[in-house]
Design a protein around this motif. Structure first.
Motif, PDB file in Angstrom:
ATOM      1  N   MET B 491      32.005  47.538  40.762  1.00 15.15           N
ATOM      2  CA  MET B 491      33.175  47.706  41.639  1.00 15.15           C
ATOM      3  C   MET B 491      33.483  49.178  41.879  1.00 15.15           C
ATOM      4  SD  MET B 491      36.136  44.944  40.975  1.00 15.15           S
ATOM      5  CE  MET B 491      35.485  43.894  39.725  1.00 15.15           C
ATOM      6  N   MET B 580      34.787  34.990  40.898  1.00  8.70           N
ATOM      7  CA  MET B 580      34.708  36.048  41.914  1.00  8.70           C
ATOM      8  C   MET B 580      34.182  35.511  43.245  1.00  8.70           C
ATOM      9  SD  MET B 580      33.461  39.388  39.882  1.00  8.70           S
ATOM     10  CE  MET B 580      34.712  40.553  39.371  1.00  8.70           C
ATOM     11  N   VAL B 616      39.671  42.831  48.953  1.00  8.31           N
ATOM     12  CA  VAL B 616      39.476  42.709  47.501  1.00  8.31           C
ATOM     13  C   VAL B 616      38.292  41.783  47.223  1.00  8.31           C
ATOM     14  CG1 VAL B 616      40.499  41.842  45.359  1.00  8.31           C
ATOM     15  CG2 VAL B 616      41.893  43.157  46.950  1.00  8.31           C
ATOM     16  N   PRO B 619      33.910  43.106  47.366  1.00 11.50           N
ATOM     17  CA  PRO B 619      33.060  43.435  46.213  1.00 11.50           C
ATOM     18  C   PRO B 619      32.977  42.292  45.197  1.00 11.50           C
ATOM     19  CG  PRO B 619      35.126  44.646  46.104  1.00 11.50           C
ATOM     20  CD  PRO B 619      35.074  43.993  47.447  1.00 11.50           C
ATOM     21  N   TYR B 620      34.040  41.483  45.113  1.00 18.88           N
ATOM     22  CA  TYR B 620      33.999  40.333  44.195  1.00 18.88           C
ATOM     23  C   TYR B 620      32.798  39.460  44.529  1.00 18.88           C
ATOM     24  CZ  TYR B 620      38.710  40.452  42.009  1.00 18.88           C
ATOM     25  OH  TYR B 620      39.822  40.742  41.273  1.00 18.88           O
TER      26      TYR B 620
END
Lengths: 649, 649
Positions: B491, B580, B616, B619-620
């Motif tokens: 991240m 995620m 958000v 990248p998860y």
């Protein structure tokens, strides 16, 4: 074990002394006294309603155990839950009396206010440790069997579950609800008496951060002592047993002296953080010195090193937590906030996840050292060492919400702004100690769970657990899932309970005229009731999940499955809890840093971004994260009890 | 194993046929051809630079193994990495050729565009499965030792690591960078040619979602076949070995026929989602039928049920993923967005965490059934079953980025808006298949890791691993920490690389006049270079962590420690990856749902809140989550290789 009763008695005497001193202190003018009493009534009413759900459950389980397995075991369970409930009740009662007195003391000076608020916290800290060992020794004398102390520990765990989950949902539902309508929609400042949920918010601090945290550490304390006693006796007979007793008592004595030292120092203190730290370090060093003397005296120096590793790792986890939730790390996080809320969420998430590395390393080092020196007993004893000074560390922890409440009362009662400055300073320190306390609670939960697991593996027929059996892995997979699922449930619970609160606040502001102008008082009680009911209702499903999953897994996958379940739940739970606590703490402090005027200060885009971070962090750090501690310990103790019941004594 | 070569040869013939058909298709006008060629050059340049870092590492490891342990083992490692690299390279080359052709086909109709884009994806899907088994059989004939296939598998794992981590960082750094400056600051629409990072963004789709995903599944495919071959031979001699070969081939044949079926159907298709689903289901049912006939023929019906469990759990995970990232769940999530970004983050997080429950349950059911029927071999074979139809499932997966790229090219080349409508429709389907593909990748990684672990526990001296040894627990703790720490690193990497990209875009918009008016072209190459360098630089530390942690843990804690490490890393990694992927997918689709005009539509507060969620989630779901798949598989295969090297053959 007679020493537990003797020194427990001395400690009770000290607690009474401290209590009278606090009660003697003036609770201020009519307004502060009234506010304090409303908070107290609200907090007590929550606890009593919690008990109404809780005790029937405990009585049924206890009857089941008494009739089908062993009468004393059922009694031990009752004692464990009763003593934990009692210590939570006493600690919280005093805390809710100390809040107004702290506000009033703040009209004098910082030192006086620190003294009163810390005294209030000390009651919680000492009651937990004192009643913890007294209850344990009563159980021991009644049953005459170390194995049955696991049922005492189970009783404490059940209390912790309800207190942490229920309290955690309550405190955040009230907090978030009050913030959404109060701050955002009606533009009221924090702790404004015109906000209908303002008292519920203050009640929440007490039921969550005082009673909830107390029950959590009570469970860790009792669980680690039980494990160490059992493993100590198994591997080292009398010597192992006696050492655990002595080290526990050294910690208690040191905590009492440390508290006294802190109270003496606090009178002229201008730097509360320093004073509190000095007291904690004093108690830790004293415990180590006493242990050193003792271990030399009985010529068993390994004892000292193991206790040293436990105490050190406790301190180090606190420092790492501080490092990740203050200073440079926070400035960097606040800087990303200038790019918007998404960036601050990503960076804060990465920060919390990163922090798992060092904490895991420290815990590992302590476990390796302890295991090399004293085997499984060492692992458990290191947990006892870490938790031995719980008397003072929990005092420091419980002081925070008292100072926070005092600030709220000062604001609501319209005391001099100078008073609010003092309580704000105390509150800021309280935020740091709260973050460190959370780290300590997780670390101790990890060590306790490991100690309980060691105990479990000692009881279980370990030859039957082979890694070629995929049920070990599968149990691990299911175990690892539980903290995630549990967190989802508690997060949903906070969200839904907060929604109910929001609707109620909006209704009041609309239907009761003159609230915003201050002509009419809002209906505080209604908000308290909604938070109470909302929390209790939503506490049930996650609680059932925690209690019954080991039982179900046992019947599906046997001992191997449970071993996997405990490993999986603990290791993933600890990481998730660390991540949530530290991300939450960092967002909170990044917001405060910007509010101090950096990167545009209050009202800037960066500030708004950190408000988003802080709101996300609230259920992370105060509901879901802490509840995981309980989940993993409760599953471990349930497994031990289950194996004990199935295999017989 | 001769069948692998025979059917692999047939498959290659089919791949060539398909390739010529695609290349025969017109790549459109001058503009679309040029854009496609820039994307292709950028993607290839990334791969070549990645190879420059990667091959020296592989060669050193291989030399080390060859000289100190066994020459053939080193060669197997090289073959594994070469074949994986080759399949990634071929698949991506065709994908980057198919994008413009898809855009051009969309000028005709939906069916034509679907056919071209799916053909492009099919090259990737079939190449991975074909080269996977051809490489495996070459290794087998060369070494004549099943154990040494683990080195082949390790080679594939190393490629996957670099491809997934590097590609994941690249794709999100370019995407986030392009969005921040382009959409937010300069107010450009998506895929606008005036945005300097627009090509880098399209390159990212190829290196991340095509090459990265391909290498990931190549690793799972090879790892599960290897485990099943080794365990099958160990427990069931020839019969076990042959069954694995046959089931793999059934899957390959079914995939080829399924792809043909899909291509025939797609010509007149107006509902791409339905057509793709029909093809996949066709292939799954055909594989099951062939397996049923086979298992009846050899009178070993358990084989069928195990394969059935594997294929079914793969389909079910896809459905659960769809359930959590579309429909009601998304509407509910979009609704919380009306209350602000914090609420949408909390709800989305809770949603992702909640989704771990059902997926874990399904995986557990498959494992229980397989283990009851065929022991450890069953567990591995169930993984083979799940991955057997990878030929078509990866094709569906790789089709998404091609459609996405086609849309970008259509936009940049200024094709008719009607074309963009068609590519948008294909892209929307691609988003769903991508989310399901991620679920499948995680599920297969979990089963592969479990299969590899079974293999590990079979090789390792399992009597020496006892649960009374706390190193099992400690290894688990460290293992569970790694996915969290790894995610933090990736991240941070995305954040920092995106920052560099943002600075470059800002610089170009400032220093090169006339970009925004369209008079001057931006310097696309510079942005591609920055994303490439940024990703490669930041890929190294997480990669080293993944490779060396099992080695370090072995020397600290021995076999018991590694067993714990693998369990801990896998169980916590799988949960984190599921969380995620599904949180990220849900945020993405909630944003799209609002953009369709619900809850205020584009530009509303709710929309802004979901944009935060989507950012958000990027990248998860596209960097950290998928990288965890690799981490857990790589650690498992490294452990097997380590134990093999240490114990000797």
């Amino acid at each position: 074990m007679i020493y537990f009763l003797v020194f427990g008695g001395i400690s009770i005497f000290y607690i009474l002394l401290l209590t009278f001193k606090i009660l003697d202190y003036p609770s201020g003018n009519e307004k502060t006294t009234e506010l304090s009493s409303i908070i107290q009534t609200g907090a007590k009413s929550f606890l009593f309603q919690e008990y109404k759900i809780f005790f029937p459950v405990v009585i049924v389980i206890s009857l089941l155990i008494s009739t089908t397995f062993n009468f004393e075991a059922g009694v031990a369970l009752i004692i464990g839950s009763l003593f934990s409930v009692l210590s939570g009740y006493i600690g919280m009662s005093i805390a809710t009396k100390a809040n107004a007195r702290t506000a009033w003391a703040a009209t004098k000076n910082m030192g006086e206010a620190l003294k009163v608020s810390f005294s209030g916290g000390a009651i919680m800290g000492l009651t937990v440790s004192t009643l913890g060992i007294i209850g344990l020794s009563i159980t021991y004398y009644l049953t005459n069997n170390i194995t049955l102390i696991s049922f005492y520990s189970l009783g404490a765990s059940l209390v912790a579950l309800f207190a942490r989950v229920g309290g955690g949902i309550y405190t955040k539902a009230a907090d978030v609800g009050a913030d959404i309508v109060g701050k955002t929609e009606a533009n009221l400042p924090e702790d404004d008496p015109r906000n209908p949920a303002v008292i519920a918010d203050n009640v929440g601090d007490n039921v969550g951060d005082v009673a909830g945290m107390g029950a959590d550490l009570y469970e860790s304390y009792v669980g680690s002592i039980f494990s160490a006693l059992a493993l100590g006796t198994f591997y080292y007979k009398e010597a192992g047993f006696t050492s655990v007793i002595f080290i526990t008592i050294f910690g208690l004595i040191s905590s009492i002296l440390g508290i006294t030292f802190t109270l003496l120092k606090s009178k002229d203190s201008t730097n509360p953080a320093k004073t509190l730290r000095a007291g904690t370090i004093f108690a830790s060093i004293l415990t180590l010195l006493l242990t050193l003397v003792y271990s030399i005296y009985i010529s068993w120096i390994s004892i000292f090193f193991v206790v040293f590793s436990g105490i050190t790792v406790g301190v180090l986890i606190g420092l790492v937590t501080e490092w990740y939730t203050s200073g440079k790390k926070i400035i960097k996080l606040a800087k990303t906030a200038t790019m918007g809320p998404a960036n601050v969420i990503i960076s804060g998430t990465a920060l919390g996840m990163e922090s798992t590395f060092i904490i895991t390393t420290f815990i590992s080092l302590a476990v390796i050292l302890s295991y090399k020196l004293l085997g499984l007993f060492g692992v458990a004893l290191s947990g006892v060492g870490m938790l031995s000074t719980i008397g003072i560390s929990l005092s420091v922890d419980a002081y925070g919400p008292i100072a926070d409440n005092a600030g709220g009362i000062a604001q609501m009662a319209g005391l001099d702004p100078q008073v609010r400055n003092i309580t704000d300073a105390l509150d800021a320190v309280g935020n740091t100690t709260a973050a460190m306390g959370k780290g300590f609670a997780i670390g101790s939960a990890a060590l306790t769970a490991l100690a309980l697991f060691s105990n479990f593996s000692n009881i279980a027929d370990s030859d039957s657990v082979l890694i070629t059996n995929p049920y070990l892995f599968l149990g691990g997979l299911i175990g690892a899932m539980l903290p995630f699922f549990f967190s989802a449930l508690t997060m949903h619970a906070v969200g839904n309970a907060a929604d109910e609160m929001v609707n109620e606040i909006r209704r009041q502001l609309k239907e009761i005229p003159g609230i915003l102008t201050g002509q009419n008082k809002p209906d505080y009680q209604k908000c308290i009731q909604i938070a109470t009911k909302g929390a209790l209702k939503r506490m049930v499903v996650p609680s059932l999940l925690a209690v019954f999953s080991p039982v179900i897994i046992y019947f599906l996958f046997g001992t191997t499955g449970i071993a996997g379940l405990l490993i999986g739940a603990t290791v993933s739970g600890v990481m998730l809890a660390i991540f949530m606590a530290n991300s939450g703490g960092a967002w909170d402090n990044a917001k405060k840093y910007i509010e101090e005027g950096h990167f545009g200060g209050k009202g800037s885009l960066a500030h708004k971004a950190t408000v988003v971070g802080d709101t996300v962090g609230d259920p992370y750090k105060d509901t879901s994260g802490p509840s995981i501690n309980i989940l993993i310990k409760l599953m471990a103790i349930t497994s031990i009890v289950l194996i004990t019941v199935i295999r017989g004594l």
